[in-house]
Design a protein around this motif. Sequence first.
Motif, PDB file in Angstrom:
ATOM      1  N   HIS A 163       0.813  -1.214   0.000  1.00 11.39           N
ATOM      2  CA  HIS A 163       0.000   0.000   0.000  1.00 11.39           C
ATOM      3  C   HIS A 163       0.850   1.270   0.000  1.00 11.39           C
ATOM      4  CE1 HIS A 163      -3.869  -1.989   0.377  1.00 11.39           C
ATOM      5  NE2 HIS A 163      -3.307  -2.808   1.239  1.00 11.39           N
ATOM      6  N   ASN A 164       2.147   1.132   0.158  1.00 13.20           N
ATOM      7  CA  ASN A 164       3.010   2.302   0.116  1.00 13.20           C
ATOM      8  C   ASN A 164       3.013   2.893  -1.281  1.00 13.20           C
ATOM      9  OD1 ASN A 164       6.082   3.388  -0.319  1.00 13.20           O
ATOM     10  ND2 ASN A 164       5.316   3.811   1.728  1.00 13.20           N
ATOM     11  N   GLU A 165       3.145   4.225  -1.362  1.00 18.93           N
ATOM     12  CA  GLU A 165       3.009   4.908  -2.653  1.00 18.93           C
ATOM     13  C   GLU A 165       4.058   4.471  -3.670  1.00 18.93           C
ATOM     14  OE1 GLU A 165       5.227   8.899  -0.870  1.00 18.93           O
ATOM     15  OE2 GLU A 165       3.113   8.935  -1.377  1.00 18.93           O
ATOM     16  N   THR A 166       5.255   4.119  -3.218  1.00 16.18           N
ATOM     17  CA  THR A 166       6.317   3.730  -4.162  1.00 16.18           C
ATOM     18  C   THR A 166       6.633   2.239  -4.067  1.00 16.18           C
ATOM     19  OG1 THR A 166       8.005   4.400  -2.548  1.00 16.18           O
ATOM     20  CG2 THR A 166       7.349   6.032  -4.191  1.00 16.18           C
ATOM     21  N   TYR A 167       5.643   1.420  -3.733  1.00 18.62           N
ATOM     22  CA  TYR A 167       5.887  -0.016  -3.583  1.00 18.62           C
ATOM     23  C   TYR A 167       6.431  -0.642  -4.866  1.00 18.62           C
ATOM     24  CZ  TYR A 167       5.181  -4.978  -2.773  1.00 18.62           C
ATOM     25  OH  TYR A 167       5.383  -6.335  -2.654  1.00 18.62           O
ATOM     26  N   PHE A 168       5.967  -0.150  -6.011  1.00 18.61           N
ATOM     27  CA  PHE A 168       6.508  -0.685  -7.265  1.00 18.61           C
ATOM     28  C   PHE A 168       8.030  -0.589  -7.262  1.00 18.61           C
ATOM     29  CE2 PHE A 168       8.592   0.617 -11.177  1.00 18.61           C
ATOM     30  CZ  PHE A 168       8.465  -0.539 -11.928  1.00 18.61           C
ATOM     31  N   GLU A 169       8.552   0.567  -6.828  1.00 15.44           N
ATOM     32  CA  GLU A 169       9.991   0.762  -6.841  1.00 15.44           C
ATOM     33  C   GLU A 169      10.695  -0.183  -5.880  1.00 15.44           C
ATOM     34  OE1 GLU A 169      12.612   4.608  -7.251  1.00 15.44           O
ATOM     35  OE2 GLU A 169      11.930   4.405  -5.176  1.00 15.44           O
ATOM     36  N   HIS A 170      10.081  -0.455  -4.722  1.00 15.09           N
ATOM     37  CA  HIS A 170      10.684  -1.392  -3.774  1.00 15.09           C
ATOM     38  C   HIS A 170      10.839  -2.765  -4.433  1.00 15.09           C
ATOM     39  CE1 HIS A 170       8.422   1.131  -0.496  1.00 15.09           C
ATOM     40  NE2 HIS A 170       9.199   1.862  -1.270  1.00 15.09           N
ATOM     41  N   ALA A 171       9.756  -3.209  -5.076  1.00 14.15           N
ATOM     42  CA  ALA A 171       9.788  -4.509  -5.745  1.00 14.15           C
ATOM     43  C   ALA A 171      10.754  -4.482  -6.934  1.00 14.15           C
ATOM     44  CB  ALA A 171       8.382  -4.892  -6.199  1.00 14.15           C
ATOM     45  N   TYR A 172      10.777  -3.360  -7.631  1.00 15.98           N
ATOM     46  CA  TYR A 172      11.639  -3.199  -8.814  1.00 15.98           C
ATOM     47  C   TYR A 172      13.109  -3.308  -8.423  1.00 15.98           C
ATOM     48  CZ  TYR A 172      13.397  -0.985 -13.137  1.00 15.98           C
ATOM     49  OH  TYR A 172      14.042  -0.714 -14.318  1.00 15.98           O
ATOM     50  N   LEU A 173      13.511  -2.593  -7.367  1.00 18.65           N
ATOM     51  CA  LEU A 173      14.899  -2.632  -6.927  1.00 18.65           C
ATOM     52  C   LEU A 173      15.270  -4.008  -6.377  1.00 18.65           C
ATOM     53  CD1 LEU A 173      15.290   0.871  -5.226  1.00 18.65           C
ATOM     54  CD2 LEU A 173      16.244   0.121  -7.413  1.00 18.65           C
ATOM     55  N   SER A 174      14.328  -4.654  -5.701  1.00 15.02           N
ATOM     56  CA  SER A 174      14.567  -6.008  -5.208  1.00 15.02           C
ATOM     57  C   SER A 174      14.872  -6.944  -6.365  1.00 15.02           C
ATOM     58  CB  SER A 174      13.356  -6.507  -4.425  1.00 15.02           C
ATOM     59  OG  SER A 174      13.465  -7.883  -4.130  1.00 15.02           O
ATOM     60  N   ASN A 175      14.062  -6.839  -7.413  1.00 15.60           N
ATOM     61  CA  ASN A 175      14.255  -7.686  -8.594  1.00 15.60           C
ATOM     62  C   ASN A 175      15.528  -7.313  -9.337  1.00 15.60           C
ATOM     63  OD1 ASN A 175      13.796  -8.269 -11.638  1.00 15.60           O
ATOM     64  ND2 ASN A 175      12.253  -9.519 -10.630  1.00 15.60           N
ATOM     65  N   PHE A 176      15.792  -6.014  -9.454  1.00 16.89           N
ATOM     66  CA  PHE A 176      16.932  -5.514 -10.220  1.00 16.89           C
ATOM     67  C   PHE A 176      18.263  -5.833  -9.538  1.00 16.89           C
ATOM     68  CE2 PHE A 176      19.803  -1.884 -11.236  1.00 16.89           C
ATOM     69  CZ  PHE A 176      19.952  -2.115 -12.593  1.00 16.89           C
ATOM     70  N   LEU A 177      18.318  -5.627  -8.219  1.00 14.12           N
ATOM     71  CA  LEU A 177      19.561  -5.845  -7.481  1.00 14.12           C
ATOM     72  C   LEU A 177      19.731  -7.291  -7.038  1.00 14.12           C
ATOM     73  CD1 LEU A 177      19.434  -2.637  -5.244  1.00 14.12           C
ATOM     74  CD2 LEU A 177      20.966  -3.027  -7.187  1.00 14.12           C
ATOM     75  N   GLY A 178      18.598  -8.010  -6.927  1.00 17.07           N
ATOM     76  CA  GLY A 178      18.673  -9.409  -6.526  1.00 17.07           C
ATOM     77  C   GLY A 178      18.670  -9.625  -5.029  1.00 17.07           C
ATOM     78  N   TYR A 179      18.156  -8.651  -4.258  1.00 17.25           N
ATOM     79  CA  TYR A 179      18.086  -8.786  -2.807  1.00 17.25           C
ATOM     80  C   TYR A 179      16.641  -8.996  -2.379  1.00 17.25           C
ATOM     81  CZ  TYR A 179      22.782  -6.836  -3.081  1.00 17.25           C
ATOM     82  OH  TYR A 179      24.099  -6.628  -3.386  1.00 17.25           O
ATOM     83  N   PRO A 180      16.399  -9.855  -1.376  1.00 18.22           N
ATOM     84  CA  PRO A 180      15.024 -10.153  -0.966  1.00 18.22           C
ATOM     85  C   PRO A 180      14.293  -8.916  -0.468  1.00 18.22           C
ATOM     86  CG  PRO A 180      16.578 -11.714   0.010  1.00 18.22           C
ATOM     87  CD  PRO A 180      17.397 -10.626  -0.613  1.00 18.22           C
TER      88      PRO A 180
END
Length: 853
Positions: A238-255
């Motif tokens: 529900h956070n406004e920038t949740y897409f970015e959190h998931a995006y960086l997780s996928n991009f950097l490879g960190y859980p």
Amino acid sequence: METKENTIFENYFKDFSKYDELLTADMTIKPDWKSLLDNLLKIGSKELASKQSEIDWLLAENGVTYNVYNDPNGLNRPWNLNIIPFIIQQKEWRLVEKGIQQRSELLNLILKDIYGERKLLKEGIVPPEVLYAHRGFLRACDKIQYKTAKQLSIHAVDLARGPDGRMWVVNDRTQAPSGMGYALENRLSNSRVIPELFDNINVKQPSKFFKDFNQLLLSAVPENKSNPTIVILTPGPHNETYFEHAYLSNFLGYPLVKGNDLVVRNGKVWVKSLKGLKQVHVILRRVDDAFMDPLELREDSYLGVAGLLEVVRQQNVAIVNPIGSGVLENPGLIPFMENICKYFLDEKLILPQIASWWCGQEKERNHVFDNLTSFVVKKIDRSQRENIIFCEFLSKKELKKLKKDILTNPNQYVAQEKIYFSTAPNFVNEKLEPRKILCRTFSIAKGDGYSVMPGGLVRVAAEREKLFVSNQRGGTSKDFWVVGEQKENQLQLYSWNKTFPNNIISINDVPSNTAENLFWSGRYVARTLLTARYIRMVLNQMTNTQFNSKYQPNSESLNILYHSITTITSTFPGFFDEEKGDDMLKDPLKEIISVVIDETRIGSFAQSLQSFNGSYFTLRNLWSKDMWRVFDSIDKIWKNFKTEENYSVYAMTKFFDKIITRLIAFMALTEESIMVRQGLLLYFIGLQLEEASITIEKFRALVVVNHDEDLEYEILESLLSSHESLNIYRYSYKSYLSLENVLKLLLLDNEYTRSFSYQITRLQKDINKLPNNGLNNEPTVCQINIDKALSLIENITLEAILEVDEKSKIRLKLDTLLSELSDLFHVTSMAISDTYFNHSQQQKQLVNRNITN
């Protein structure tokens, strides 16, 4: 004669702003923009419009979203990128970059001083009230020591073109700065959709910056660890920038983890995995300061980790950025920054700031009051989203009240000169229009200095005359180009330091919260699909029996199917309502519609779909792009269906045809996109548990009671149809429908993937692959119960479960078997949750700490 240039620039020159990025003061095109303009004219307005639509489509297809609180259009609003980039030449950028590096270092020194020696206060350079009146100052962070070379690891700075033509600092963001992922996605989208826009323009690429960013996280590891665990902490979907959190997780490879994934034990932070606890060394946080530790900060927070600050004190975990860094996001510091810079660095500020006056000083406050309508007034602490006040628009009564508010608590207010943001070209309706812009770029600690992203994120006002530049207020974004003289390879390579692997190497290491979401995602997608199939089967039967417009019950088999809808969905009392029973059977469509569309009704299709959406969105970082596209199409089909004016049998059947196809596609993509060792095993377990449980309910609703031969035939045909097994049955048995053969196929056939026996066998195999955390490797409760279920099926005889009690006309042994299996599945599900997903932890604050006033 009209030219391309005239067409695309039509109306651009009206209401010329004080400063436009494209135009000089005499309204000629700046040389810096000439190459881009040539490319735009070469492409043409029609093709640009087509490319803009393609970018809009691509961002929506890739699930790039920006959540807006209380948005009537829904939570996940598509991210908007305008096709025209913002340009700054490298010659100018070098000075801006140098100024950002200076400012980052200065903020780093301020942060160390605030929670360290506090020389700024002792020397009278900054009044104590500026810091202590700000909610971002956290006393619990006092005197914490860090092993990293810089305390401030990430700094985001908002820039705007000032009245002198230079880039000015508007805001500093240091707590959990957002936008890095969006900036990267903007660049990748533009490069993919319209590569010809880059022709003959040497745009600096951000690949080296992101390598530095990854190295920053690795360098923050507080001990010499060869395989550190680095996680990204998110508040949730529900956070406004949740897409970015998931995006960086996928991009950097960190859980990607939430607060309840982590726990403090023995002075260290651990991630709760399926196998047990695994130490965490670095946390890249996207949670605000005050919510990070409910024991010492906000006790009502469920976003952080109880006891985290004590682990930080012991230097057993690194937090990027440090807790307490939000105090730097304080506009009350701006009036004192020049003196601070002189004190710490013996330099002048390279980048100018907005002229500001802190109202806690009498002389400055009087100056503000004398010129109030010329200023923008804000509170020094905007952590609760207080509004910015544009005083020129206030009435005399409102100005009087504002003065009174300031006098009541002068330390809380700062007045700033109103600056006019520069405008830059935006592509709107096949024309270029000037729009106010605000640039954000990023610097990260690197060695003894800071590395600055070449470019960043540009936010654009929503309308031509808008003063506000904000995504929350409906603005769009631009790609941010730093244009140099040296050509760079357009191919952007993002490869990380292989010396420090951070991969999840087995199912044991999957964070328990991720595993739980995968488990329930499997259950919800199965529930949604099987509910849809069952209701569609009933709707088809209504059509087949010539269900008429007067809604008269016209067959006993239909009445049984209506009641079975209630049983299978658990939407009681439903068709079992004794008071409305006859009326409901006269108009069954009304109840079916309620079971389909009522989101507040427990067990309804709508609620199952809602649960499916929620559970899957929490796993956004594991998705492939194809998964998002199918997910988005499901959402669109559902929203369109809810606008239907007439929910006829035909309309609902057509809707279920569409939704079922996409649900099946989504399930297939889930299996393709997520590895078993990433937690897909839990998805399979949830899926099989739900399918087996609904199969039990189908049998209980349709075949436990004995019916005469003709009625039984209709019921069995309906059962096989709902199970998508009618063709398989005909191929296998080539005979008249009989209960004996149906039970052989759907209950006992070990080789048929949709049979109950196969589902239990698959469950047993998958549950046996889960980590065994018990003593001496003894069987878990999950294993014991699923073994019992399989044993019941293996030892049952057809003769026994086909036997009918003459008095009750019920197959009692079949009913008993189904009841026992249902109970075993329930216990198994509860045991899985208790063993692997137990996130509960009562949190009690150690000291009273009020940070909300």
